[in-house]
Design a protein around this motif. Structure first.
Motif, PDB file in Angstrom:
ATOM      1  N   MET A   3       5.364  -7.634   6.649  1.00 39.82           N
ATOM      2  CA  MET A   3       4.510  -6.515   6.689  1.00 39.82           C
ATOM      3  C   MET A   3       3.555  -5.670   8.146  1.00 39.82           C
ATOM      4  O   MET A   3       3.650  -5.066   8.979  1.00 39.82           O
ATOM      5  N   ARG A   4       2.968  -7.007   8.588  1.00 38.62           N
ATOM      6  CA  ARG A   4       3.097  -7.079   9.615  1.00 38.62           C
ATOM      7  C   ARG A   4       2.995  -7.676  11.479  1.00 38.62           C
ATOM      8  O   ARG A   4       3.138  -9.197  10.526  1.00 38.62           O
ATOM      9  N   SER A  33       2.000  -2.475  11.287  1.00 36.86           N
ATOM     10  CA  SER A  33       2.646  -2.342  10.496  1.00 36.86           C
ATOM     11  C   SER A  33       2.665  -1.696   9.546  1.00 36.86           C
ATOM     12  O   SER A  33       2.284  -0.783   9.473  1.00 36.86           O
ATOM     13  N   GLY A  35       2.896   0.042   5.503  1.00 38.40           N
ATOM     14  CA  GLY A  35       2.401  -0.104   4.209  1.00 38.40           C
ATOM     15  C   GLY A  35       1.825   2.093   3.875  1.00 38.40           C
ATOM     16  O   GLY A  35       2.427   3.048   4.713  1.00 38.40           O
ATOM     17  N   LYS A  36       0.879   2.132   2.596  1.00 35.33           N
ATOM     18  CA  LYS A  36       0.432   3.299   2.737  1.00 35.33           C
ATOM     19  C   LYS A  36      -0.768   3.382   2.795  1.00 35.33           C
ATOM     20  O   LYS A  36      -2.022   2.295   3.183  1.00 35.33           O
ATOM     21  N   ASP A  41      -1.561   4.056  -3.786  1.00 36.29           N
ATOM     22  CA  ASP A  41      -0.955   3.225  -4.706  1.00 36.29           C
ATOM     23  C   ASP A  41       0.452   3.857  -5.095  1.00 36.29           C
ATOM     24  O   ASP A  41       0.832   2.742  -5.568  1.00 36.29           O
ATOM     25  N   LEU A  47       5.179   6.378   2.994  1.00 35.87           N
ATOM     26  CA  LEU A  47       4.618   4.976   3.994  1.00 35.87           C
ATOM     27  C   LEU A  47       4.631   4.884   5.743  1.00 35.87           C
ATOM     28  O   LEU A  47       5.280   6.828   6.066  1.00 35.87           O
ATOM     29  N   ASN A 122       4.662  -6.173  -1.558  1.00 33.83           N
ATOM     30  CA  ASN A 122       3.665  -5.849  -1.741  1.00 33.83           C
ATOM     31  C   ASN A 122       3.194  -5.647  -0.336  1.00 33.83           C
ATOM     32  O   ASN A 122       3.243  -5.934   0.279  1.00 33.83           O
ATOM     33  N   LEU A 123       2.970  -3.823  -0.499  1.00 32.39           N
ATOM     34  CA  LEU A 123       3.035  -3.232   1.211  1.00 32.39           C
ATOM     35  C   LEU A 123       1.620  -3.558   1.380  1.00 32.39           C
ATOM     36  O   LEU A 123       0.246  -3.464   0.365  1.00 32.39           O
ATOM     37  N   SER A 124       0.932  -3.298   2.673  1.00 32.16           N
ATOM     38  CA  SER A 124      -0.081  -3.460   3.405  1.00 32.16           C
ATOM     39  C   SER A 124      -1.020  -2.083   2.748  1.00 32.16           C
ATOM     40  O   SER A 124      -0.736  -1.242   3.492  1.00 32.16           O
ATOM     41  N   THR A 125      -2.640  -2.208   3.209  1.00 31.22           N
ATOM     42  CA  THR A 125      -3.496  -0.934   3.013  1.00 31.22           C
ATOM     43  C   THR A 125      -3.633  -0.878   4.261  1.00 31.22           C
ATOM     44  O   THR A 125      -4.068  -2.108   4.902  1.00 31.22           O
TER      45      THR A 125
END
Length: 423
Positions: A3-4, A33, A35-36, A41, A47, A122-125
């Protein structure tokens, strides 16, 4: 999926050239990165790709779905890629990324841009980056005392230059061989005794300094490692106890600087002339008595042979013998050495390997073994290099050169003109 990732990045605005504006600046260390936004959530959350730098820790966000025009990944194995967005009309030019992480990151980015289901990931914040995340990785490290040696923590993975001295290191730390980006390794003033074959893991190594250690023997197979043959440009083995340089050292195609001062060398390898790119050679304070003929083939810019045991040669000395046809073993050995076929004790009996290592180079460029005659002459140091040091305190500038003649034809030519093949 990753993710990063961390890399170097340059942002190019594609509208600037149309306005006759040139972009200035240079690439900076970046954290990318996917994510959202915080508190988004739900599955329908948009995205984004977020770009964080030291100047912009809060990050710049690029919407992903239906907004990635193209991904250029031709040089992804070198850690390079370009991401082209539709809005804004900008290109993110990435470099110095880990190739595997970059592949995973771009795979996820493609799926997200096409609207494919990535709910299982599992996406990052997308929160502001920490200092650790955007600090430029450490590429140089110098350790000059035992108390500063990193025993409980690993070496920075992005190191390109590593200097460790006066640490009483007897064996080279195996963690060093995990540094895939390492280009310059300086282990001077330790007590290293052996060089392991795990040097093959340092695929980018260009300079190796082992000055002032306790090395006595150099494994011949080291110099046949692909990364050494193709990459190594500087080798410093000064102030050790080395008595012999393996002939395989002459396979280092890109070696520019060789330092072997203050050892116990008695001669150079007979094929030393194959070091076509060698420019700087220093071999002072050894026990060298004569130089091999192939020394003449070197294109040196600086040569230092001070304080050796060179013998005095007042006139050319040619050995006389009756020629006989070379043996079948010698014929085979000549062809192996002529065609530079690799060999080791895994392929041949040990005594055959030693026989091949004993090859002598004729002044015609061919190889010979027992079937040859010996000739000894002296030449001025200026013959080898425009910049030289005298070989003794009296200012002597001539050195003895030993050559071998592989056939009656070469013997006759030498008698007619001893300098026929000298450059």
């Amino acid at each position: 999926m990753r993710m990063r990732i961390k890399c170097e990045m340059d942002i190019i605005n594609r509208l600037l050239p149309s306005m006759n504006v040139k972009k200035g600046g240079r690439s900076c260390h970046t954290q990318l990165s996917i994510g959202k936004k915080p508190q988004s959530d739900s599955k329908e959350g948009t995205l984004f790709l977020m770009v964080c730098t030291a100047q912009d820790k809060n990050g710049t966000k690029f919407q992903i779905k239906d907004n990635v025009e193209q991904i250029f990944a031709k040089f992804i194995n070198e850690g390079k890629a370009t991401i082209r967005f539709k809005d804004p009309e900008q290109d993110l030019c990435l470099c110095k990324a880990d190739p595997l992480q970059l592949k995973n990151f771009l795979t996820l980015l493609r799926k997200a841009s096409l609207g494919q289901n990535i709910d299982k990931i599992n996406l990052s914040t997308l929160a502001p980056a920490s200092n650790k995340g955007i600090d430029k990785p450490k590429t140089k490290l110098s350790v000059t005392s035992r108390k500063d040696y990193p025993l409980t923590k690993s070496f920075p993975s992005q190191l390109e230059h590593l200097h460790i001295s006066q640490c009483r290191m007897k064996k080279i730390d195996s963690r060093i061989f995990q540094l895939k980006r390492l280009q310059h390794l300086d282990l001077r003033e330790n007590v290293v005794e052996e060089l392991p074959l795990t040097f093959s893991q340092l695929v980018n190594l260009r300079e190796l300094i082992l000055n002032s250690n306790r090395i006595q023997k150099l494994p011949s197979s080291l110099f046949l490692l692909p990364n050494w043959k193709q990459m190594l440009s500087l080798l410093d083995l000064s102030n050790n106890n080395i008595t012999l340089l393996p002939v395989q050292l002459c396979e280092l195609d890109n070696l520019v600087t060789l330092r072997v001062d203050h050892n116990k060398l008695e001669t150079f390898p007979p094929t030393v002339g194959r070091l076509k790119k060698l420019k700087y050679l220093s071999a002072s304070h050894n026990r060298i008595e004569v130089l091999p003929y192939s020394f003449m083939q070197l294109q040196l810019e600086h040569l230092d042979l001070f304080d050796n045991l060179f013998i005095d040669v007042t006139k050319s000395d040619l050995e006389e013998k009756e020629w006989q046809a070379p043996s079948l073993v010698e014929c085979c050995a000549r062809m192996i050495r002529k065609n530079r076929l690799p060999y080791s004790e895994d392929d041949l009996h040990a005594h055959l390997c030693r026989y091949l290592d004993s090859a002598r180079v004729c002044w015609c460029g061919g190889f010979c073994f027992e079937g040859c005659v010996r000739a000894l002459t002296s030449l001025s140091l200026q013959t080898f290099s425009p910049t030289v040091s005298a070989v003794d305190l009296q200012g002597r500038m001539t050195v003895p050169v030993l050559l071998f003649l592989c056939s009656p034809q070469c013997q006759r030519k030498y008698k007619r003109n001893p300098h026929a093949y000298w450059r």
